[in-house]
Design an enzyme around this catalytic site. Structure first.
Site, mmCIF file in Angstrom:
data_model
loop_
_atom_site.group_PDB
_atom_site.id
_atom_site.type_symbol
_atom_site.label_atom_id
_atom_site.label_comp_id
_atom_site.label_asym_id
_atom_site.label_seq_id
_atom_site.Cartn_x
_atom_site.Cartn_y
_atom_site.Cartn_z
ATOM 1 N N ARG A 116 38.540 34.331 56.402
ATOM 2 C CA ARG A 116 38.970 33.490 57.533
ATOM 3 C C ARG A 116 40.184 34.080 58.217
ATOM 4 N NH1 ARG A 116 39.998 27.526 55.924
ATOM 5 N NH2 ARG A 116 37.712 27.512 55.795
ATOM 6 N N LYS B 18 33.233 28.690 51.233
ATOM 7 C CA LYS B 18 32.541 27.590 50.542
ATOM 8 C C LYS B 18 31.595 26.851 51.499
ATOM 9 C CE LYS B 18 36.556 25.864 49.216
ATOM 10 N NZ LYS B 18 37.483 26.978 49.541
ATOM 11 N N THR B 19 32.094 26.526 52.686
ATOM 12 C CA THR B 19 31.265 25.836 53.672
ATOM 13 C C THR B 19 30.121 26.716 54.141
ATOM 14 O OG1 THR B 19 33.211 24.594 54.411
ATOM 15 C CG2 THR B 19 31.308 24.606 55.881
ATOM 16 N N THR C 224 39.483 22.748 47.089
ATOM 17 C CA THR C 224 40.506 23.768 46.843
ATOM 18 C C THR C 224 41.347 23.406 45.622
ATOM 19 O OG1 THR C 224 41.945 22.593 48.392
ATOM 20 C CG2 THR C 224 40.671 24.433 49.272
ATOM 21 N N ASP D 193 33.230 18.067 51.855
ATOM 22 C CA ASP D 193 34.346 19.014 51.767
ATOM 23 C C ASP D 193 35.574 18.299 51.201
ATOM 24 O OD1 ASP D 193 35.633 21.403 51.991
ATOM 25 O OD2 ASP D 193 35.930 21.309 54.162
#
Length: 325
Positions: free
Chosen positions: A217, A63-64, A157, A108
Site C-alpha cells: 500500500r 488482507k482485503t 490488525t 474488516d
C-alpha cells in the site's frame, strides 16, 4: 460522458485499478496462496462454500485484496462491512438475513466488533442459525432464523484482541500475512507503473521499494506521488526524480518519516539513548502513546534501530549511525 467526467471516475477508482484481479497478479504471500488454492478447489469439488477464514497482520499487506480474489475465484457475491459499523445485533441480522447461498461476508477490523454481536455470530458461523431475542424480562423469547450457507472472511490488525472462541470458529484457517521483500515490492511497483502508464527504470523501482517499509500500500502511494511530481515538473521519471519526490514527502533512504526520526532523536538527545518509558516519550515527542506503539515502533524495531526492554525504549548504535550522530 465527457473526458473530464471519465478522468474523475478514473481517479476515484485508481486504488481499485491497482488492486490485483487474479492470483497470478497477486505478488507475494506464496504459502497463503497455496493453502487457499487447496481450500477453494476442495470446496468447489464438493459444491460447498469455503469455510470461514481469518487474515491478520499489519495494515496494507493485502488482507482485503485476498477476500476480493476469493470472491472472484468462487464466483460469489461479497457483502463488505467492518467491526465498528456493526453496532447492534440488528445490524448483523440485517446483513446475514439478506445473503444468498454461497455469498461471502467480509468483516474488516473484526477485533472492534461489539461483544454482544460477537456472541450472536458464534451460532451463525458454526450452525448456520441466527438467534434473535425479542422483548425483555420474563416475556422475552428467542427466534431462531435459518441462514443460507455462507463464508465469513474477517481481517484484523490486532489478532490479540480477538477472543479465543471467535478465533476457533474460523475453521478454514487463520492466516498471518508476512511483510514483503524489496524484490516483491519492486515487482508490485512495476505492475502499478504499467497500469498507470508510467515508464520507470529498474533503479528507480528499487529506490521506491527500499523506502516502502515492506508494504504494498505504501509502495503504491509512493508511485502515485512520484508520478505527480514528474508530471508537475514536466520531467521523465528517473532515480533522481524518485529521490527528490520522496524526500519532499519526508521519507529517507530506508523509509523513515519525520515522525520516526523525531522519535529516535528524542531518545538519543533528550534521554541519552534510553531507556525511556512510553509515557515520557509521548510527552517529549507530542505523539500519542498508541501512535508510538502501533505505528512508529514496529518498523524501527524491525530495522534494529530501536529496542524495547522492561525498563523502556533504547535507541541502538545503528540508529545513531543512520542519523549521523
Amino acid at each position: 460522458m465527457n473526458e473530464e467526467s471519465l478522468s474523475q471516475q478514473s481517479h476515484q477508482h485508481l486504488d481499485q485499478t491497482l488492486r490485483p484481479h487474479s492470483w497470478d497478479e497477486y505478488i507475494g504471500q506464496e504459502l497463503i496462496k497455496k493453502n487457499l488454492h487447496i481450500l477453494l478447489t476442495a470446496a468447489k469439488q464438493r459444491n460447498h462454500p469455503p469455510e470461514h477464514l481469518l487474515f491478520y497482520g499489519p495494515p496494507g499487506l493485502g488482507k482485503t485484496t485476498l477476500a476480493h480474489l476469493i470472491a472472484k475465484e468462487t464466483g460469489a457475491q461479497m457483502k463488505i462491512t467492518s467491526g465498528p459499523a456493526i453496532e447492534k445485533v440488528g445490524d448483523l441480522a440485517s446483513i446475514l438475513t439478506n445473503i444468498n447461498p454461497g455469498d461471502i461476508v467480509f468483516i474488516d477490523e473484526i477485533h472492534r466488533l461489539n461483544k454482544m454481536v460477537e456472541e450472536i455470530l458464534y451460532p451463525a458461523m458454526e450452525s448456520g442459525v441466527l438467534d434473535i431475542i425479542i422483548g425483555k424480562g420474563p416475556s422475552a423469547r428467542t427466534i431462531q432464523l435459518e441462514l443460507p450457507p455462507f463464508t465469513l472472511i474477517a481481517a484484523t490488525t490486532r489478532i490479540s484482541l480477538l477472543s479465543a472462541p471467535l478465533r476457533s470458529r474460523f475453521s478454514g484457517g487463520v492466516h498471518r500475512l508476512e511483510f514483503y521483500t524489496d524484490q516483491e515490492i519492486a515487482r508490485i511497483v512495476q505492475r502499478s507503473a504499467e497500469l498507470l502508464g508510467i515508464t520507470i527504470p529498474t533503479d528507480a523501482l528499487d529506490e521506491i521499494a527500499k523506502r516502502s517499509r515492506f508494504t504494498p500500500r505504501r509502495a503504491n502511494y509512493f508511485i502515485k506521488r512520484v508520478r505527480d511530481y514528474a508530471q508537475v515538473h514536466e520531467t521523465p521519471i528517473t532515480t533522481e526524480v524518485v529521490r527528490e519526490a520522496l524526500e519532499l514527502l519526508g521519507v529517507d533512504t530506508i523509509g523513515l518519516t519525520e515522525s520516526d526520526r523525531k522519535l529516535l532523536f528524542a531518545i538519543i538527545d533528550k534521554f541519552g539513548g534510553g531507556p525511556v518509558g512510553l509515557k515520557t516519550l509521548a510527552a517529549a515527542t507530542g505523539e500519542e502513546e498508541a501512535t508510538i506503539e502501533d505505528v512508529l515502533e514496529p518498523y524501527l524495531i524491525q530495522l534494529g534501530l530501536l529496542e524495547k526492554t522492561a525498563r523502556g525504549r533504547i535507541a541502538t548504535q545503528k540508529a545513531r549511525e543512520h542519523l549521523g550522530l
